[in-house]
Design a protein around this motif. Structure first.
Motif, short mmCIF file in Angstrom:
data_model
loop_
_atom_site.label_atom_id
_atom_site.label_comp_id
_atom_site.label_asym_id
_atom_site.label_seq_id
_atom_site.Cartn_x
_atom_site.Cartn_y
_atom_site.Cartn_z
N UNK A 141 -38.95 -27.15 -4.01
CA UNK A 141 -37.49 -27.38 -2.82
C UNK A 141 -36.84 -26.09 -3.55
N UNK A 142 -36.54 -26.57 -5.42
CA UNK A 142 -35.63 -25.88 -5.35
C UNK A 142 -36.09 -23.95 -5.75
N UNK A 143 -37.15 -23.65 -5.80
CA UNK A 143 -37.78 -22.41 -5.73
C UNK A 143 -37.87 -22.22 -5.09
N UNK A 144 -38.23 -22.62 -3.72
CA UNK A 144 -37.76 -21.92 -2.20
C UNK A 144 -36.47 -21.79 -2.10
N UNK A 145 -35.45 -22.55 -2.29
CA UNK A 145 -34.17 -22.07 -2.56
C UNK A 145 -33.79 -21.28 -3.19
N UNK A 146 -34.22 -20.90 -3.71
CA UNK A 146 -33.67 -19.74 -4.56
C UNK A 146 -34.35 -18.43 -4.27
N UNK A 147 -35.47 -19.12 -3.94
CA UNK A 147 -36.45 -17.32 -3.51
C UNK A 147 -35.94 -16.89 -1.76
N UNK A 148 -35.16 -17.63 -1.25
CA UNK A 148 -34.93 -17.37 -0.38
C UNK A 148 -32.71 -17.45 -0.23
N UNK A 149 -32.20 -18.24 -0.57
CA UNK A 149 -30.57 -17.30 -1.06
C UNK A 149 -30.64 -16.64 -2.34
N UNK A 150 -30.94 -16.67 -3.01
CA UNK A 150 -30.66 -16.63 -4.85
C UNK A 150 -29.98 -15.01 -4.69
N UNK A 151 -30.22 -14.50 -3.47
CA UNK A 151 -29.62 -12.84 -3.77
C UNK A 151 -28.30 -13.17 -2.59
N UNK A 152 -28.20 -13.72 -1.97
CA UNK A 152 -27.30 -13.38 -1.50
C UNK A 152 -25.69 -13.80 -1.75
N UNK A 153 -25.30 -12.64 -1.55
CA UNK A 153 -23.52 -12.49 -2.43
C UNK A 153 -22.89 -13.27 -1.27
N UNK A 154 -23.15 -13.66 -0.22
CA UNK A 154 -21.61 -14.12 0.59
C UNK A 154 -21.70 -15.64 0.56
N UNK A 155 -22.15 -16.29 -0.22
CA UNK A 155 -22.92 -17.57 -1.12
C UNK A 155 -21.07 -18.43 -1.52
N UNK A 156 -20.95 -19.42 -1.41
CA UNK A 156 -19.26 -20.19 -2.42
C UNK A 156 -20.14 -19.84 -3.50
N UNK A 157 -18.95 -20.06 -4.73
CA UNK A 157 -18.81 -20.11 -5.90
C UNK A 157 -20.05 -21.78 -6.01
N UNK A 158 -19.48 -22.12 -4.70
CA UNK A 158 -20.34 -23.85 -5.57
C UNK A 158 -21.85 -23.28 -4.85
N UNK A 159 -21.76 -23.25 -3.98
CA UNK A 159 -23.80 -22.59 -3.99
C UNK A 159 -24.09 -22.02 -4.93
N UNK A 160 -23.42 -20.92 -6.16
CA UNK A 160 -24.05 -19.53 -7.13
C UNK A 160 -24.05 -20.84 -8.01
N UNK A 161 -22.70 -21.86 -8.22
CA UNK A 161 -23.27 -22.50 -9.43
C UNK A 161 -25.11 -23.39 -9.26
N UNK A 162 -25.33 -23.92 -8.10
CA UNK A 162 -26.61 -24.85 -7.64
C UNK A 162 -27.56 -23.64 -7.63
N UNK A 163 -27.23 -22.10 -7.36
CA UNK A 163 -28.62 -21.58 -7.05
C UNK A 163 -28.36 -21.62 -9.13
N UNK A 164 -27.53 -21.42 -9.79
CA UNK A 164 -28.05 -20.89 -11.09
C UNK A 164 -28.77 -22.61 -12.41
N UNK A 165 -28.19 -23.21 -11.82
CA UNK A 165 -28.85 -24.92 -12.16
C UNK A 165 -30.02 -25.31 -11.99
N UNK A 166 -30.32 -24.33 -10.92
CA UNK A 166 -31.69 -24.86 -10.38
C UNK A 166 -31.80 -23.97 -10.84
N UNK A 167 -32.18 -22.35 -11.11
CA UNK A 167 -32.94 -21.93 -12.26
C UNK A 167 -32.36 -21.92 -13.23
N UNK A 168 -31.75 -22.53 -14.06
CA UNK A 168 -31.41 -22.75 -15.13
C UNK A 168 -33.05 -24.39 -15.67
N UNK A 169 -32.82 -25.37 -14.84
CA UNK A 169 -33.41 -26.21 -14.25
C UNK A 169 -35.13 -25.55 -14.43
#
Length: 652
Positions: free
Chosen positions: A113-141
Motif C-alpha cells: 500500500x505504501x509503494x502503491x501510494x508512492x507510485x500513483x501520487x508521489x509525483x503530484x505537485x499539488x499535494x499538501x506539505x503534510x502529504x509530501x511529508x508522508x510520501x517522503x516517510x513512505x519512501x524512506x521506510x
C-alpha cells in the motif's frame, strides 16, 4: 627393359632369402640352442604381454574413472548452481510476499500500500506539505526495508529496484556506494520489460533477464536480473509495477568454487526460452544459446560447437530455468591422454630396467651353470677328483659342491653300499627262508619224542584198549605232521590241537580237562603249522598237577581289529616273578636259541616274528599258585595274503 626388371626381381628375392637365412642362423645360434636365452626370451615376452595387459586394464580403468569423475563433479556443480539460482528466485518470491504482509511506516498500511501510494501520487505537485511529508516517510521506510532487510538476507544481490508500471517512479538501493548504478543500464532493462510482458503474468513464478554488460569503475562486468510483477491486491491478474534484483554472474562461480578445479567443460544457466543467464566460459553471452535444441535433455553424443560432448541437463520445476553442463570429449581425453602417457612412460622404464636386470642376472647364472656342466663332463670322462666350487652360498653353489662330493665318493659308495646292500638283502632273504623251514622241521622230532615216550609209559603201566586208541591218535597226528604244506588254516590247527589234547586226556585218565572257545569267524585265517603245540605241551608239562583232579587247559580265539589273538591258559602251579621275567626277556630275543629244552616257546615266538613282523609275537602272564596264560598275536591274513606278506622283505 624386361630383362632388367627380371634381374631386379631376382635380386630382391635373393636379398630376402639372405635376410631370412641370416635371421634363422642368428636364431639357432643365440636362441634355439641356448636354454637361458630361450628362457630369457620367454620371460621377456611374458613380461611385455603382462605389462601390456596391465597397462590396458589401468588405462581403461582410469578412462572410465575419469569419465565418471568428470560426470559426477559436473552433476554436483549443476546441483549447486541450480540450488543457488533456485534460492535467489525463492528469495524474490519471499520479498514479494512481504509486500502484502508487512506493515509500512504506519501500522494500518502494508508495504504494498505504501509503494502503491508512492507510485500513483508521489509525483503530484499539488499535494499538501503534510502529504509530501508522508510520501517522503513512505519512501524512506521502503528504502530502509530494502537496505536493512532485503539486501542482508542475500549477500549476492547487487541492486534492488521497485518501479511502477510506467517506469516514471522507482525506488532502488545498491550494496556498494560506488557500485553499479541503475542509470547505466536502466534503459535496456526498461525496453526488455516492456517488450516481454506475457499475456498472463501468473504463468510463471518469476521472470529472468539474460546476462548483459554493465560498466563498473571503468571496467565491464556481466549482470543478470530476476524480477516479478507487483500485482494489485484486489486483482492479481493485473500489476502496478515491478520488483527487480540484479546479480553479478560471478555469484554462480562462487557457489561452486570448491569444485572449480575439478570442473571440465562449460557450465550454463539458461532461461526457459534459451537466454543465457550464466556461461562459465563467457562465450555465449548477449545472445540466445545457439545449441538450444541439443540441450533439452542429457546425452553423451551431443555435438556442441562442432565438438562431440557429454551434456548433463537439470531443469528446475518451480521456476523453469535450465542448468546445463557441457563436457567436450576432447578436453576429457586430454586429461586421460596425459595420465596414459605418464603410465606408459613409467611402465616402459620399469620394463626396460626389468629386462636389463634379467639379462645381466641370466648371463651371470648361465656362466656358473656352464661351469657345473663342464664338471659333469669331466665326471663322465672318469675324472672324479674335482676341486670344490667356492665364492657363493646359493643353490647353484650347493649343487656344485654336492656334485663334487658325489663324484668323490661315487666309487666308494658303489663298492661299499650298493653292491654290499644287494648281497645283504639276498642273504637275508635266503636266511629267513632257511630259518623258517629249519624251525618248522625242529618241531617234528621233539613232538615225536614226547609222544612215543607217552605211549611207552602207558604200555608199561597198563595193557588195554587205551593203548590202541592212543596209537590211532598218534598216527593221525603223524600224518598231519608230515604234510608238505607249511601254512594251514586255524581250523586245521585247532583240529590238530584237539587230537593232541585227546591223547593227553587218555594218558591222564580224565584228570585233564580241555575247554575250546574259538570264534567261528577266525577259523579260515592262516597260521603256520604247530603254532600252538609247544604252548599246549608247555602248559601240560608245567601246569598239570597229577595229584588233583581239576587240571584245566583253556584255548580261546578272538579277532581284534586286523589281528587274531589266541590264548592258552592253565590253572597249574604258575611262575614266580623272577622266572616270569627271565622267560619274558628270552622272548624278546627269539632268535637266540638255547638247548633243546628251550625250543618250545622261543621257537614259536621266532616263527611268528619271521612271518608276521615285529608287532606280533607271544606274551606270558603268570602268578604262582594260580596259573599261566600265553597270548599269541598274529595278523588276520588268508593263505594267499600271508604268502605275499612273507615275500615282502621290506617289512619291519
Amino acid at each position: 627393359m624386361l630383362v632388367k626388371l627380371l634381374h631386379h626381381g631376382d635380386s630382391n628375392f635373393y636379398q630376402e632369402r639372405m635376410v631370412a637365412k641370416t635371421v634363422r642362423s642368428l636364431f639357432n645360434k643365440y636362441i634355439q640352442n641356448r636354454f637361458f636365452n630361450k628362457l630369457l626370451l620367454m620371460y621377456s615376452v611374458i613380461i611385455i604381454v603382462t605389462v601390456g595387459i596391465l597397462i590396458a586394464i589401468i588405462v581403461n580403468s582410469i578412462t572410465g574413472l575419469l569419465r565418471e569423475q568428470a560426470i559426477t563433479y559436473n552433476n554436483q556443480v549443476l546441483q549447486l548452481v541450480s540450488d543457488h539460482f533456485h534460492d535467489q528466485n525463492k528469495y524474490l518470491k519471499k520479498m514479494m510476499t512481504d509486500l502484502y504482509l508487512k506493515n509500512g511506516f504506519v501500522k494500518t498500511e502494508t508495504l504494498y500500500e505504501a509503494f502503491h501510494a508512492l507510485s500513483t501520487d508521489g509525483t503530484t505537485s499539488s499535494s499538501s506539505s503534510g502529504s509530501m511529508d508522508e510520501q517522503r516517510e513512505r519512501a524512506a521506510y521502503l528504502n530502509r526495508y530494502m537496505m536493512n532487510t532485503a539486501l542482508p538476507y542475500d549477500p549476492d544481490i547487487l541492486e534492488m529496484v521497485m518501479s511502477n508500471r510506467a517506469f516514471d517512479y522507482e525506488l532502488n538501493t545498491t550494496r556498494y556506494a560506488s557500485g553499479v548504478r541503475l542509470d547505466n543500464y536502466f534503459e535496456q532493462i526498461r525496453h526488455l520489460l516492456k517488450t516481454n510482458v506475457p499475456s498472463n503474468i501468473n504463468e510463471s513464478k518469476t521472470y529472468f533477464l539474460p546476462a548483459f554488460s554493465a560498466s563498473n569503475n571503468n571496467s565491464t562486468m556481466n549482470l543478470y536480473g530476476i524480477y516479478d510483477y507487483i500485482r494489485h491486491a484486489d486483482d492479481p491478474s493485473d500489476y502496478a509495477g515491478y520488483m527487480f534484483l540484479t546479480y553479478d554472474t560471478e555469484s554462480f562461480r562462487r557457489a561452486y568454487e570448491t569444485y572449480r578445479k575439478y570442473l571440465i567443460g562449460t557450465l550454463l544457466v539458461l532461461t526457459p526460452d534459451g537466454g543465457v543467464i550464466y556461461d562459465s566460459s563467457g562465450t555465449y553471452y548477449a545472445a540466445p544459446f545457439p545449441y538450444w535444441e541439443q540441450v533439452q535433455q542429457s546425452s553423451d553424443k551431443a555435438v556442441i560447437d562442432h565438438k562431440r560432448s557429454i551434456v548433463n541437463v537439470s531443469k528446475d520445476d518451480d521456476y523453469g530455468f535450465i542448468t546445463v553442463g557441457i563436457i567436450p570429449l576432447d578436453e576429457l581425453h586430454e586429461g586421460i591422454n596425459r595420465i596414459t602417457r605418464m603410465v606408459l612412460t613409467a611402465a616402459s622404464i620399469c620394463l626396460l630396467v626389468t629386462i636389463l636386470l634379467s639379462v645381466l642376472s641370466t648371463n651371470r647364472f648361465s656362466k656358473r651353470l656352464k661351469d657345473v656342466q663342464r664338471r659333469i663332463k669331466e665326471i663322465q670322462s672318469g675324472n672324479l677328483a674335482i676341486q670344490p666350487v667356492t665364492g657363493h652360498n646359493d643353490e647353484v653353489a650347493l649343487i656344485a659342491r654336492n656334485l663334487n662330493l658325489m663324484s668323490k665318493r661315487l666309487d666308494e659308495y658303489i663298492k661299499r653300499e650298493f653292491v654290499l646292500e644287494l648281497r645283504r638283502k639276498d642273504s637275508e632273504l635266503k636266511q629267513k627262508t632257511s630259518e623258517l623251514y629249519a624251525l618248522q622241521s625242529q618241531i617234528n622230532p621233539h613232538f615225536l619224542y614226547n609222544t612215543l615216550e607217552a605211549i611207552r609209559m602207558k604200555a608199561l603201566s597198563s595193557r588195554d584198549t587205551e593203548t590202541g586208541q592212543m596209537i590211532k591218535i598218534l598216527a593221525k597226528l603223524f600224518r598231519s605232521s608230515i604234510k608238505d604244506e607249511m601254512m594251514i588254516t586255524i581250523r586245521e590247527e585247532m583240529n590238530y590241537c584237539q587230537s593232541l589234547l585227546e591223547l593227553y586226556y587218555i594218558r591222564f585218565q580224565g584228570r585233564l580237562h580241555i575247554v575250546f572257545d574259538v570264534e567261528e569267524a577266525i577259523l579260515n585265517y592262516a597260521v603256520f603249522r604247530h603254532i600252538l603245540q609247544p604252548i599246549i605241551e608247555n602248559s601240560i608239562a608245567h601246569g598239570n598237577d597229577l595229584s588233583k583232579d581239576s587240571n584245566v587247559i583253556t584255548v580261546k580265539g578272538r579277532k581284534w581289529d586286523a589281528y587274531i589273538v589266541i590264548t592258552v591258559s592253565d590253572n597249574g602251579q604258575g611262575m614266580d616273578e623272577e622266572r616270569l621275567a627271565a622267560v619274558t626277556e628270552q622272548l624278546k630275543q627269539p632268535h637266540a636259541y638255547g638247548s633243546a629244552s628251550s625250543i618250545g616257546l622261543l621257537n614259536v615266538a621266532s616263527r611268528i616274528k619271521l612271518l608276521f613282523g615285529e608287532d606280533c609275537g607271544l606274551a606270558i602272564a603268570s602268578r604262582r599258585g594260580i596259573g599261566t596264560e600265553v597270548t599269541v598275536t598274529i595278523k588276520a591274513l588268508s593263505k594267499e595274503e600271508i604268502k605275499d606278506y612273507v615275500q615282502n622283505t621290506d617289512r619291519g
